[in-house]
Design an enzyme around this catalytic site. Structure first.
Site, PDB file in Angstrom:
ATOM      1  N   HIS A 127     -16.380  28.905 -13.845  1.00 50.32           N
ATOM      2  CA  HIS A 127     -16.365  28.618 -12.403  1.00 50.32           C
ATOM      3  C   HIS A 127     -17.315  29.582 -11.664  1.00 50.32           C
ATOM      4  CE1 HIS A 127     -12.604  26.429 -13.296  1.00 50.32           C
ATOM      5  NE2 HIS A 127     -12.724  25.864 -12.122  1.00 50.32           N
ATOM      6  N   TRP A 161       0.839  -1.198   0.000  1.00 52.54           N
ATOM      7  CA  TRP A 161       0.000   0.000   0.000  1.00 52.54           C
ATOM      8  C   TRP A 161       0.867   1.238   0.000  1.00 52.54           C
ATOM      9  CZ3 TRP A 161      -3.014   0.400   5.333  1.00 52.54           C
ATOM     10  CH2 TRP A 161      -2.183  -0.024   6.381  1.00 52.54           C
ATOM     11  N   ASN A 162       0.256   2.354  -0.439  1.00 53.35           N
ATOM     12  CA  ASN A 162       0.989   3.607  -0.610  1.00 53.35           C
ATOM     13  C   ASN A 162       0.330   4.739   0.166  1.00 53.35           C
ATOM     14  OD1 ASN A 162       2.786   2.626  -2.772  1.00 53.35           O
ATOM     15  ND2 ASN A 162       0.910   2.545  -3.970  1.00 53.35           N
ATOM     16  N   ASP A 198     -15.188  19.333  -9.427  1.00 53.51           N
ATOM     17  CA  ASP A 198     -15.223  20.633  -8.756  1.00 53.51           C
ATOM     18  C   ASP A 198     -16.566  20.765  -8.037  1.00 53.51           C
ATOM     19  OD1 ASP A 198     -12.844  21.271 -10.074  1.00 53.51           O
ATOM     20  OD2 ASP A 198     -13.745  22.797 -11.359  1.00 53.51           O
ATOM     21  N   HIS A 226     -10.930  15.126 -12.288  1.00 51.35           N
ATOM     22  CA  HIS A 226     -11.420  15.501 -10.953  1.00 51.35           C
ATOM     23  C   HIS A 226     -12.725  16.265 -11.026  1.00 51.35           C
ATOM     24  CE1 HIS A 226      -9.337  19.326 -11.900  1.00 51.35           C
ATOM     25  NE2 HIS A 226     -10.256  19.860 -11.119  1.00 51.35           N
ATOM     26  N   HIS A 240     -15.820  25.251  -4.249  1.00 52.51           N
ATOM     27  CA  HIS A 240     -14.502  25.553  -4.841  1.00 52.51           C
ATOM     28  C   HIS A 240     -14.388  27.037  -5.187  1.00 52.51           C
ATOM     29  CE1 HIS A 240     -10.868  25.201  -7.109  1.00 52.51           C
ATOM     30  NE2 HIS A 240     -11.415  25.221  -8.294  1.00 52.51           N
ATOM     31  N   HIS A 284      -7.701  19.020  -6.766  1.00 50.91           N
ATOM     32  CA  HIS A 284      -8.025  19.273  -8.182  1.00 50.91           C
ATOM     33  C   HIS A 284      -6.888  18.764  -9.061  1.00 50.91           C
ATOM     34  CE1 HIS A 284     -11.543  21.862  -7.189  1.00 50.91           C
ATOM     35  NE2 HIS A 284     -10.916  21.796  -6.030  1.00 50.91           N
TER      36      HIS A 284
HETATM   37 MN    MN Z   1     -10.866  21.923 -10.409  1.00 49.29          MN
END
Ligand code: MN
Length: 261
Positions: A209, A62-63, A76, A74, A80, A70
């Site tokens: 946005h 595992w990491n 938003d 991804h 945001h 973002h």
């Molecule tokens: Mn974004």
């Protein structure tokens, strides 16, 4: 079991309905948006091994992941943007799950973007699309197909020149039409963010946005395989991690598509 879901299961098993992955791989090579140096910047992805069948964990691998919310393909969330700051259910953990699934309307502007990387989708162009494909239904994901995901190097994908990044996006009047008159779930793009590369200089800055998140709508960035979707008829599932107070999240975006469409 309901007839609808048993038919869906049958169609998935027979291949009549296909699952198309709209997600880019996520790793240390994933390009991240570059902002002017006066602003905080988002780190690239780093992965550190916790154990890999060794002294630290003999039977398991595992990491630890470090990344900005973002990063890569991804989501938003409305919070945001400052315009969505005070809306109800505006964070990754409070958005009702029913708002993460919807029909996809795919608007193909690939040829326009080949001619002009700064191409902006206008409200007029959306109305033209609607005259061919019907009115964008309430609760849709509107996906802007630009061919940008075929740019496989970070340099070509971010496309930064002396005067900033050059990549396609939305005219302010398109975002207003989609948010206010079509009541969409949100928009999805193939580029690093849901605004055009040059949108920091628009009025208002980053109008997509500004408008979408101010209206409680969502964004999906760095999608791929939009060329495998029909203009209408696909169903998109885009569910971010349930990060408490999260402004966004990397996610796996899947589309259900009827084969032959
Ligand atoms: Mn974004």
């Amino acid at each position: 079991m309901s007839k609808i879901l048993s038919q869906l299961i049958e169609a998935l098993a027979s291949g009549k309905v296909e699952v198309v992955d709209l997600t880019q791989p996520l790793g240390p090579d994933t390009p991240v948006i570059e902002l002017p140096a006066i602003f905080g910047s988002s780190p690239g992805v780093t992965m550190e091994v916790i154990s890999q069948y060794d002294d630290r964990g003999p039977a398991w691998y595992w990491n630890t992941l470090r990344l900005g919310e973002h990063t890569g393909t991804h989501f938003d969330a409305p919070v945001h943007w400052i315009t969505g700051r005070d809306l109800p259910d505006n964070t990754c953990d409070t958005i009702p799950a029913g708002r993460l699934v919807g029909p996809a309307c795919v608007i193909d502007v690939t040829e326009d973007v080949e001619r002009n990387p700064d191409f902006l989708l206008s409200a007029e162009r959306i109305r033209e699309w609607e005259s061919d494909h019907g009115k964008i239904p309430k609760g849709s994901w509107v996906l802007l197909r630009t061919g940008w995901s075929k740019r496989t190097t970070a340099e070509a994908f971010l496309n930064v020149a002396d005067d900033g990044p050059h990549s396609p996006g939305f005219h302010a009047n398109a975002s207003r039409l989609l948010a206010e008159q079509r009541d969409v779930l949100g928009v999805g793009v193939e580029t690093v963010g849901t605004d055009a590369g040059q949108a920091g200089g628009f009025d208002p800055p980053f109008p997509n946005h500004h408008t979408m998140h101010g209206a409680g709508k969502f964004g999906l960035a760095s999608l791929c395989n939009l060329d495998r979707l029909p203009a209408t008829g696909a169903v998109v599932l885009a569910a971010p991690l349930k990060i408490v107070d999260g402004s966004g999240s990397p996610l796996r975006v899947l589309a259900l598509v009827e084969s032959g469409e």
